[in-house]
Design a protein around this motif. Sequence first.
Motif, PDB file in Angstrom:
ATOM      1  N   GLN A  68       0.825  -1.207   0.000  1.00  0.00           N
ATOM      2  CA  GLN A  68       0.000   0.000   0.000  1.00  0.00           C
ATOM      3  C   GLN A  68       0.863   1.262   0.000  1.00  0.00           C
ATOM      4  O   GLN A  68       0.565   2.243  -0.707  1.00  0.00           O
ATOM      5  CB  GLN A  68      -0.936  -0.003   1.220  1.00  0.00           C
ATOM      6  CG  GLN A  68      -2.007  -1.081   1.189  1.00  0.00           C
ATOM      7  CD  GLN A  68      -2.982  -0.893   0.034  1.00  0.00           C
ATOM      8  OE1 GLN A  68      -3.211   0.237  -0.432  1.00  0.00           O
ATOM      9  NE2 GLN A  68      -3.560  -1.982  -0.437  1.00  0.00           N
ATOM     10  N   GLU A  69       1.932   1.238   0.798  1.00  0.00           N
ATOM     11  CA  GLU A  69       2.837   2.390   0.811  1.00  0.00           C
ATOM     12  C   GLU A  69       3.471   2.611  -0.554  1.00  0.00           C
ATOM     13  O   GLU A  69       3.627   3.748  -1.002  1.00  0.00           O
ATOM     14  CB  GLU A  69       3.923   2.189   1.876  1.00  0.00           C
ATOM     15  CG  GLU A  69       3.404   2.278   3.301  1.00  0.00           C
ATOM     16  CD  GLU A  69       4.513   2.072   4.318  1.00  0.00           C
ATOM     17  OE1 GLU A  69       5.635   1.702   3.892  1.00  0.00           O
ATOM     18  OE2 GLU A  69       4.271   2.266   5.523  1.00  0.00           O
ATOM     19  N   VAL A  72       0.915   4.104  -2.804  1.00  0.00           N
ATOM     20  CA  VAL A  72       0.757   5.522  -2.494  1.00  0.00           C
ATOM     21  C   VAL A  72       1.935   6.325  -3.034  1.00  0.00           C
ATOM     22  O   VAL A  72       1.769   7.405  -3.614  1.00  0.00           O
ATOM     23  CB  VAL A  72       0.626   5.721  -0.969  1.00  0.00           C
ATOM     24  CG1 VAL A  72       0.685   7.210  -0.612  1.00  0.00           C
ATOM     25  CG2 VAL A  72      -0.673   5.114  -0.470  1.00  0.00           C
ATOM     26  N   ARG A  73       3.147   5.766  -2.865  1.00  0.00           N
ATOM     27  CA  ARG A  73       4.341   6.467  -3.363  1.00  0.00           C
ATOM     28  C   ARG A  73       4.293   6.604  -4.883  1.00  0.00           C
ATOM     29  O   ARG A  73       4.568   7.686  -5.437  1.00  0.00           O
ATOM     30  CB  ARG A  73       5.599   5.710  -2.945  1.00  0.00           C
ATOM     31  CG  ARG A  73       6.899   6.445  -3.253  1.00  0.00           C
ATOM     32  CD  ARG A  73       8.091   5.588  -2.884  1.00  0.00           C
ATOM     33  NE  ARG A  73       8.183   4.438  -3.774  1.00  0.00           N
ATOM     34  CZ  ARG A  73       8.755   4.479  -4.986  1.00  0.00           C
ATOM     35  NH1 ARG A  73       9.259   5.612  -5.446  1.00  0.00           N
ATOM     36  NH2 ARG A  73       8.813   3.394  -5.735  1.00  0.00           N
ATOM     37  N   GLU A  75       1.626   6.507  -6.788  1.00  0.00           N
ATOM     38  CA  GLU A  75       0.551   7.427  -7.158  1.00  0.00           C
ATOM     39  C   GLU A  75       0.977   8.878  -6.933  1.00  0.00           C
ATOM     40  O   GLU A  75       0.668   9.763  -7.741  1.00  0.00           O
ATOM     41  CB  GLU A  75      -0.699   7.106  -6.336  1.00  0.00           C
ATOM     42  CG  GLU A  75      -1.898   7.992  -6.639  1.00  0.00           C
ATOM     43  CD  GLU A  75      -2.430   7.785  -8.050  1.00  0.00           C
ATOM     44  OE1 GLU A  75      -3.225   8.637  -8.484  1.00  0.00           O
ATOM     45  OE2 GLU A  75      -2.057   6.784  -8.700  1.00  0.00           O
ATOM     46  N   THR A  76       1.690   9.105  -5.827  1.00  0.00           N
ATOM     47  CA  THR A  76       2.192  10.458  -5.559  1.00  0.00           C
ATOM     48  C   THR A  76       3.157  10.904  -6.643  1.00  0.00           C
ATOM     49  O   THR A  76       3.093  12.042  -7.131  1.00  0.00           O
ATOM     50  CB  THR A  76       2.884  10.499  -4.187  1.00  0.00           C
ATOM     51  OG1 THR A  76       1.954  10.096  -3.171  1.00  0.00           O
ATOM     52  CG2 THR A  76       3.376  11.911  -3.879  1.00  0.00           C
TER      53      THR A  76
END
Length: 234
Positions: A68-69, A72-73, A75-76
């Motif tokens: 998940q991290e 998120v990374r 996607e960021t």
Amino acid sequence: RYGEKTQQRVQALMDLYDFLMEHIPTTDKDPNEHGTHTLLTELQRRHEQQLSQEQLLLQEQELERQRQEELVRQETLRLQREEEQQAQEAAERQRQQQQATEEELRRQAEDIRQRRLAQERAEREWIDSIPKGIDGVQLQISIIKEATKDDMEAQRTAISSLYTIFQQINAHPEETKFRRIRRDHEKFVQDIGRHAGGVEFLIAAGFELGAIDDVPCYLSKEPNIETDMDGWAA
């Protein structure tokens, strides 16, 4: 009320209870060391299995957290790249628009300059085509009279108005206000400018095309007596 981990522990405890309920009656009927050892071994195995499952669960949870991290990374990073790309595209569009605007302004300025040059050339050619001096003045008077021969009142008004202009200049040689006539002045156009030879008369008499405060005028400039004695005398 509790989380998934606690629920799994409760489920494992219930499974262990079911196992004991299944095996303890047998060991009661046959209470020997072998049966007890077998039971303890099975309990140990189940305990280790439970611990192993908990460890696997923790590992899975940790992997899921890391995944998940990472999502998120990524996607960021994707959003940052999109923002940077959008900013670059916007800057490029703005640069192109500014360049197009500057080119259009340069083109318009060049068009205006070319039109002004063409107008100046046309005006210069027109002025050069008009005879100057006494002969030129007499020629333009004859043209005015010919143009107004069917309207003697208009002819008298035109000649009288021209006479008044030069009378004022002679009477007030130092007053520049008598040496300038607005090209679009309604009274001038009505009395003189609308007739053939009217404007040409001024040019023949020494008036030039000019402007005062960006207002197009006919200007009579007295030549410098020190540098242009012939022009001043004329």
